[in-house]
Write a protein that holds these residues in place. Structure first.
Motif, PDB file in Angstrom:
ATOM      1  N   HIS A  63      17.170  49.822  40.406  1.00  0.00           N
ATOM      2  CA  HIS A  63      18.906  50.881  41.339  1.00  0.00           C
ATOM      3  C   HIS A  63      19.097  49.648  42.412  1.00  0.00           C
ATOM      4  O   HIS A  63      19.968  49.716  43.180  1.00  0.00           O
TER       5      HIS A  63
ATOM      6  N   GLY B 281      41.947  28.495  39.283  1.00  0.00           N
ATOM      7  CA  GLY B 281      43.804  27.901  39.679  1.00  0.00           C
ATOM      8  C   GLY B 281      43.218  27.727  41.250  1.00  0.00           C
ATOM      9  O   GLY B 281      43.664  26.826  42.148  1.00  0.00           O
ATOM     10  N   LEU B 282      42.636  28.895  42.293  1.00  0.00           N
ATOM     11  CA  LEU B 282      42.734  29.180  43.438  1.00  0.00           C
ATOM     12  C   LEU B 282      42.196  27.364  43.734  1.00  0.00           C
ATOM     13  O   LEU B 282      42.791  27.596  44.232  1.00  0.00           O
TER      14      LEU B 282
ATOM     15  N   PRO C 242      29.563  43.937  38.237  1.00  0.00           N
ATOM     16  CA  PRO C 242      31.332  44.539  37.425  1.00  0.00           C
ATOM     17  C   PRO C 242      31.986  45.360  38.247  1.00  0.00           C
ATOM     18  O   PRO C 242      33.140  44.987  37.762  1.00  0.00           O
ATOM     19  N   ARG C 243      31.948  46.155  39.271  1.00  0.00           N
ATOM     20  CA  ARG C 243      33.322  45.736  40.600  1.00  0.00           C
ATOM     21  C   ARG C 243      34.440  44.814  40.279  1.00  0.00           C
ATOM     22  O   ARG C 243      35.562  45.092  41.052  1.00  0.00           O
TER      23      ARG C 243
ATOM     24  N   LEU D 206      40.698  32.528  35.395  1.00  0.00           N
ATOM     25  CA  LEU D 206      42.078  31.739  36.085  1.00  0.00           C
ATOM     26  C   LEU D 206      42.215  31.348  37.163  1.00  0.00           C
ATOM     27  O   LEU D 206      42.111  30.658  38.013  1.00  0.00           O
ATOM     28  N   GLU D 207      42.435  32.522  37.765  1.00  0.00           N
ATOM     29  CA  GLU D 207      43.128  32.867  39.406  1.00  0.00           C
ATOM     30  C   GLU D 207      41.469  31.866  39.964  1.00  0.00           C
ATOM     31  O   GLU D 207      42.359  31.555  40.726  1.00  0.00           O
TER      32      GLU D 207
ATOM     33  N   ARG E 275      34.574  42.514  38.940  1.00  0.00           N
ATOM     34  CA  ARG E 275      35.541  41.844  37.317  1.00  0.00           C
ATOM     35  C   ARG E 275      36.717  43.029  36.915  1.00  0.00           C
ATOM     36  O   ARG E 275      37.579  41.938  36.482  1.00  0.00           O
ATOM     37  N   THR E 276      36.738  43.606  37.843  1.00  0.00           N
ATOM     38  CA  THR E 276      37.853  44.683  36.176  1.00  0.00           C
ATOM     39  C   THR E 276      38.981  44.490  37.912  1.00  0.00           C
ATOM     40  O   THR E 276      38.706  45.174  38.815  1.00  0.00           O
ATOM     41  N   ARG E 277      40.407  44.282  37.464  1.00  0.00           N
ATOM     42  CA  ARG E 277      41.355  44.408  39.052  1.00  0.00           C
ATOM     43  C   ARG E 277      41.854  45.835  38.903  1.00  0.00           C
ATOM     44  O   ARG E 277      41.725  46.590  37.859  1.00  0.00           O
TER      45      ARG E 277
ATOM     46  N   HIS F 260      33.555  52.197  37.966  1.00  0.00           N
ATOM     47  CA  HIS F 260      33.882  52.030  39.317  1.00  0.00           C
ATOM     48  C   HIS F 260      35.055  52.187  37.985  1.00  0.00           C
ATOM     49  O   HIS F 260      36.829  52.391  38.252  1.00  0.00           O
TER      50      HIS F 260
ATOM     51  N   PRO G 135      19.178  45.188  42.413  1.00  0.00           N
ATOM     52  CA  PRO G 135      20.218  44.494  41.930  1.00  0.00           C
ATOM     53  C   PRO G 135      21.499  45.378  42.061  1.00  0.00           C
ATOM     54  O   PRO G 135      22.669  43.924  42.787  1.00  0.00           O
ATOM     55  N   ASN G 136      21.525  45.951  43.197  1.00  0.00           N
ATOM     56  CA  ASN G 136      23.176  45.759  43.773  1.00  0.00           C
ATOM     57  C   ASN G 136      23.261  45.445  45.467  1.00  0.00           C
ATOM     58  O   ASN G 136      23.275  45.277  45.692  1.00  0.00           O
TER      59      ASN G 136
ATOM     60  N   PHE H  47      31.270  50.819  33.675  1.00  0.00           N
ATOM     61  CA  PHE H  47      30.754  50.723  34.523  1.00  0.00           C
ATOM     62  C   PHE H  47      32.108  52.382  35.585  1.00  0.00           C
ATOM     63  O   PHE H  47      32.762  52.762  35.459  1.00  0.00           O
TER      64      PHE H  47
ATOM     65  N   SER I 148      25.992  49.488  39.820  1.00  0.00           N
ATOM     66  CA  SER I 148      26.190  47.714  38.652  1.00  0.00           C
ATOM     67  C   SER I 148      25.842  48.268  37.298  1.00  0.00           C
ATOM     68  O   SER I 148      25.466  47.712  36.641  1.00  0.00           O
ATOM     69  N   ARG I 149      25.016  49.640  37.248  1.00  0.00           N
ATOM     70  CA  ARG I 149      24.286  49.767  35.946  1.00  0.00           C
ATOM     71  C   ARG I 149      26.151  50.369  34.623  1.00  0.00           C
ATOM     72  O   ARG I 149      26.635  51.390  35.675  1.00  0.00           O
TER      73      ARG I 149
ATOM     74  N   ASN J 125      24.853  54.769  40.439  1.00  0.00           N
ATOM     75  CA  ASN J 125      24.821  53.539  40.089  1.00  0.00           C
ATOM     76  C   ASN J 125      26.224  52.573  39.902  1.00  0.00           C
ATOM     77  O   ASN J 125      26.537  52.521  38.951  1.00  0.00           O
TER      78      ASN J 125
ATOM     79  N   PHE K  78      48.916  34.697  39.852  1.00  0.00           N
ATOM     80  CA  PHE K  78      49.046  34.343  38.547  1.00  0.00           C
ATOM     81  C   PHE K  78      49.646  35.086  37.807  1.00  0.00           C
ATOM     82  O   PHE K  78      50.020  35.232  36.620  1.00  0.00           O
TER      83      PHE K  78
ATOM     84  N   ILE L 258      43.881  24.473  43.292  1.00  0.00           N
ATOM     85  CA  ILE L 258      45.445  23.793  44.243  1.00  0.00           C
ATOM     86  C   ILE L 258      44.133  23.966  45.955  1.00  0.00           C
ATOM     87  O   ILE L 258      44.970  22.921  46.785  1.00  0.00           O
TER      88      ILE L 258
END
Lengths: 316, 599
Positions: A230, A10-11, A309-310, A6-7, A312-314, B152, A233-234, B150, B105-106, B103, B354, A14
């Motif tokens: 390995h 939203g940005l 994934p890194r 959403l952020e 995705r989480t705050r 992290h 993907p990275n 993950f 991303s896994r 890794n 937000f 704006i």
């Protein structure tokens, strides 16, 4: 995840609102208005006043902004002054043409760039890498109008494989345009692939030296699986944002390449509109470029979010 | 220990490159259920040794002699493809830093399952079950959740557990541990070591554990070898080596460990290890050894049996006297305070457009004072707020409540919340030394320039005298004037931290703040830095706050200790008193988790 999403959206919204405001008032700051431009220098004051009244230009700027923005939201882009046709129609065809060119470029250029970048990165400083990187640096440093002209010289004049310039009109059938796009697309691929592959190469080299790749090797993971599961993907994650930027560049009208090949896309239209002082059209195109830029970057952001994934989480 | 058939046999192993040796003539064997520890400082070649046990050479290194055999088959000179079936299944590594070795991303579960996929015949369903088994075996809470995480998303301790689970997935016979608990809180470290000890007894794996921390090795191993400049210079049963260290280096190493039971800073080892490109022809420790004789300079001495499997590579083995530990602590004079912190609270607002939530408190109503010449230790686990207190005093984090008062040269003034709002005199008074000198020193400035900045800014030292003043400062931190023209990258970690200390003292401060300043250093270097801070604080009558997660380190330098837990001070007392008789349950637990090596 939902809040991050959403952020970002939203940005983006704006940013687009800011673009709308800036585009309108930037043109407002220019001396003269649509009437003085259209009627020319010889126009009398009464003619000007009549024209301004007809177009509503005598109203205060803020009020006109509200009306214009309202029309814009309902899909009414206004009328092109020089071309006397609805802007939506003029821009629409050109947008389709640009999409064809950009689509062809991206469909071939991006996989090609990723593949070559990975190949170069897996054998750094080898003969293959030297060749690929050398060509890429050449492609990045030579200006577009020169590489475009060289393409014409090679493929059209010497080899005679394709027509040098596009001669069909902007309303030509999509398939014809696709054929006409081959040389301009080749020029664009040449430049775009260079940027992306340099980035991918650097990132593959970095990941190959990372602790987790060494760890995978110590875990007994076979070489091929290390690369596929390995390294790639990275290594490809950082490429997403640069792909987003290149897509924005492609869709935002590649002015010089379109001019060299006489390709009837948005970039050419933008140049023509400025030359004709067709203010409503310039306004509409500027907006469109802004929106395309924001939206492609938003797309790249969202793609990166789903793949990395890194992000995705705050951070707590 | 009953003698058993060796599973891993290392003979005269030499690893190096063109013109240098990183590992020199190392030999040892590991049998079933045996555990061998290798102690040494960074650069002693212990990590290179560990990697070569798995048949891997770092770029630029190669096997120059000797052999490594696992169950009789050679590990060196084989291709990665040939070793793939052995690595992870017969011999597995628990990496030093799981945060970079996993890794990113896994998912954790996927990475553990990969080892099962490669080294077992389990079907996907059985693999998933086995992953959960492994995760609960290493006591990760909620294995089903952890498997979906993950890297992290896990803490350092949890990651290390996950890495252990990954290493165990292939049911290895030999487990290699590379600094398995570096960077973890003491309580987490103690729990992890318990886990490893339990594992060893249950599954009879052989272990090779490399660490600079003799306390860790003392818990985990029955035999240890001490590595110096690529060679094992002393080897024997744990108790024997620690109680009767024969090699002067081992003696110095044992003496340089901060202990809860001893008073005063530990004794540093003078000098630094030799360069790998320029090894001394004789004993490699000779240039730093107090007992050096002419005979030491000829040939490097071989490991010779002294007693019960205890071997020492020193001509003067067992003749050297026990190390002198600096035991004299002058009673602190009744000094006046230089800093008073009253009811300090610090919170952080979450950033973002937000979500703007109420700020959460990191430090909650903390009060204490620091006297002139006093070293106050702040101990606590990560997240306890100890660094935040320092940042608030330095003006880098604005307090949400409370006040910080500075009393210097007859003036008493309340410090402004933000460093940007402080006058030059207040900025000069409070100097901060950071954890990592690599990051806090500008890599593109020479040491002279680094020291000149505070001298010019705070001291108004004229240009003509800069060099002389800077050399003075370096002399105080025991660095020669030649260092002035070096770049930070040309200095060792310990030397860089000394430069950072010199820079802090260049401002002639009233208070210095030390934020985990020895975490990145080896024990022997750490001991020297601790001694330096303490002496400089005394000499210049400067108050110091020393923050560390390591109670033993704080104990060795601080006059008083404040124990922090969840943002509040749970106990503050005289250092000796607090360690001997902790009152609060948390301080008791903290002291109980410190790994003191048997004296």
């Amino acid at each position: 995840m939902a809040t991050v999403l959403l952020e970002r959206i939203g940005l983006a919204l704006i940013t687009m609102i800011i673009i709308v405001v800036v585009v309108f008032f930037a043109l407002e700051l220019m001396p003269g208005d649509a009437c003085s431009v259209n009627l020319g220098r010889g126009a009398s004051d009464s003619m000007l006043a009549a024209c301004q009244k007809r177009l509503g230009l005598d109203q205060p700027a803020v009020w006109r902004f509200a009306a214009w923005a309202g029309d814009f939201l309902t899909g009414d882009l206004g009328i092109s002054m020089q071309r006397d046709r609805p802007i939506a129609e003029v821009v629409g065809w050109r947008l389709r043409n640009t999409l064809i060119l950009a689509g062809l470029t991206a469909a071939i250029g991006i996989p090609l760039a990723l593949g070559l970048g990975v190949l170069a990165g897996l054998n750094p400083d080898g003969p293959l890498d030297m060749t690929i990187s050398g060509i890429a640096i050449f492609a990045m440093t030579v200006p577009e109008f020169i590489s475009g002209t060289l393409m014409i010289l090679l493929f059209s004049v010497i080899l005679g494989w394709a027509a040098g310039v596009v001669t069909i009109g902007y309303k030509a059938p999509a398939l014809d345009l696709l054929k006409a796009s081959v040389l301009p697309a080749a020029t664009l691929i040449f430049i775009l692939a260079a940027h992306i592959l340099r980035m991918v190469r650097a990132s593959v080299i970095e990941v190959m030296q990372s602790d987790f790749v060494q760890m995978a090797r110590l875990k007994g993971v076979p070489h091929r699986r290390i690369i596929l599961h390995h390294v790639l993907p990275n290594a490809l994650l950082p490429a997403i944002s640069i792909i987003g930027l290149t897509m924005a560049w492609l869709l935002g009208g590649v002015v010089i390449v379109e001019s060299v090949f006489n390709f009837p896309g948005l970039g050419r239209l933008a140049v023509d509109a400025v030359a004709d002082q067709d203010l409503p059209l310039v306004q509409a195109i500027a907006l469109l470029f802004g929106f395309i830029y924001v939206l492609t970057n938003l797309g790249a952001d969202l793609l990166a979010l789903t793949l990395n994934p890194r992000l995705r989480t705050r951070r707590k | 220990m009953t003698p058993s058939v060796p599973m891993l046999k290392v003979e005269n192993l030499q690893v190096g490159g063109d013109g240098f040796l990183v590992v020199d003539k190392v030999s040892f064997t590991i049998g079933q259920g045996e555990s061998f520890g290798i102690a040494g400082e960074s650069g002693s070649g212990k990590s290179t040794l560990l990697l070569s046990l798995m048949g891997m050479m770092r770029p630029g290194l190669r096997n120059l002699g000797g052999s490594v055999r696992l169950n009789g088959s050679p590990m060196l000179g084989q291709s990665d493809a040939a070793l793939a079936s052995v690595r992870g299944s017969k011999i597995a590594l628990i990496p030093q830093n799981p945060a970079t070795a996993l890794n990113p991303s896994r998912r954790i579960g996927t990475q553990i399952a990969e080892a099962l996929l490669l080294h077992s015949a389990l079907n996907p369903r059985a693999r998933a079950m086995r992953v959960l088994d492994l995760l609960s075996m290493v006591r990760l809470p909620e294995p089903t959740v952890a498997a979906r995480r993950f890297p992290h998303e896990l803490s350092g301790g949890q990651l290390q557990r996950a890495a252990i689970a990954m290493a165990l997935a292939g049911a290895p016979e030999v487990l290699l541990l590379d600094e398995p608990t570096t960077g973890l809180d003491v309580t987490t470290q103690a729990a992890l070591l318990d886990l490893l000890i339990d594992l060893r007894h249950r599954s009879k794996v052989g272990m090779v554990c490399v660490s600079h921390d003799l306390g860790v090795l003392a818990r985990l191993c029955d035999r240890i070898g001490v590595m110096y400049a690529g060679a094992i210079i002393e080897e024997g049963p744990l108790a024997s080596v620690l109680a009767r260290p024969g090699h002067p280096y081992t003696q110095a190493l044992v003496a340089s460990i901060p202990r809860l039971t001893s008073v005063g800073p530990p004794a540093p080892i003078q000098g630094s290890p030799p360069s790998l490109f320029d090894l001394p022809s004789g004993c490699r420790f000779a240039p730093r050894c107090a007992l050096v004789q002419d005979a030491c300079l000829g040939q490097p001495p071989d490991l010779t049996s002294a007693a019960d499997n205890h071997k020492i590579a020193c001509l003067r083995a067992f003749t050297a006297p026990a190390p002198v530990v600096n035991a004299s602590v002058a009673a602190l004079e009744k000094a006046t305070s230089v800093l008073a912190v009253e009811k300090l609270s610090v919170g952080f607002a979450k950033h973002g457009i937000f979500d703007r939530k109420t700020p959460s408190s990191v430090v909650d109503a903390v009060s204490f004072t620091v006297a002139k010449g006093e070293v106050l230790g702040l101990v606590g686990e990560s997240g306890s707020g100890k660094s935040t207190i320092l940042r608030a005093i330095a003006g880098l984090a604005a307090p949400t409540a409370g006040q910080i008062t500075l009393m210097s040269s007859g003036r008493t003034e309340i410090l402004a919340a933000r460093a940007t709002a402080r006058p030059l005199s207040q900025l000069r008074s409070v100097q901060l030394i950071f954890q990592n000198p690599d990051a806090s020193l500008n890599p593109r400035h020479r040491v002279l320039e680094l020291l000149a900045q505070p001298l010019i800014l705070y001291g108004q030292v004229p240009r003509s005298q800069l060099r002389e003043k800077a050399a003075d400062l370096l002399d105080q931190v025991r660095l020669g004037p030649a260092t002035l023209d070096r770049m930070p990258a040309q200095l060792s970690g310990g030397e860089r931290q000394r430069v950072a200390i010199a820079r802090a003292f260049a401002a002639r401060p009233d208070l210095i703040l030390c934020d985990e300043i020895t975490t990145a250093l080896d024990v022997s270097v750490q001991a020297a830095v601790l001694e330096l801070i303490r002496n400089l604080a005394r000499k210049h009558d400067v108050g110091a706050i020393f923050v560390s997660h390591d109670l033993a380190v704080v104990r060795s330098i601080a006059d008083r200790i404040a124990v922090l837990h969840n943002g509040t001070i749970v106990e503050i007392n005289d250092a000796q008193e607090l360690c001997a008789r902790p009152v609060s349950p948390y301080a008791q637990r903290l002291i109980g988790s410190v790994l003191d090596i048997p004296a």
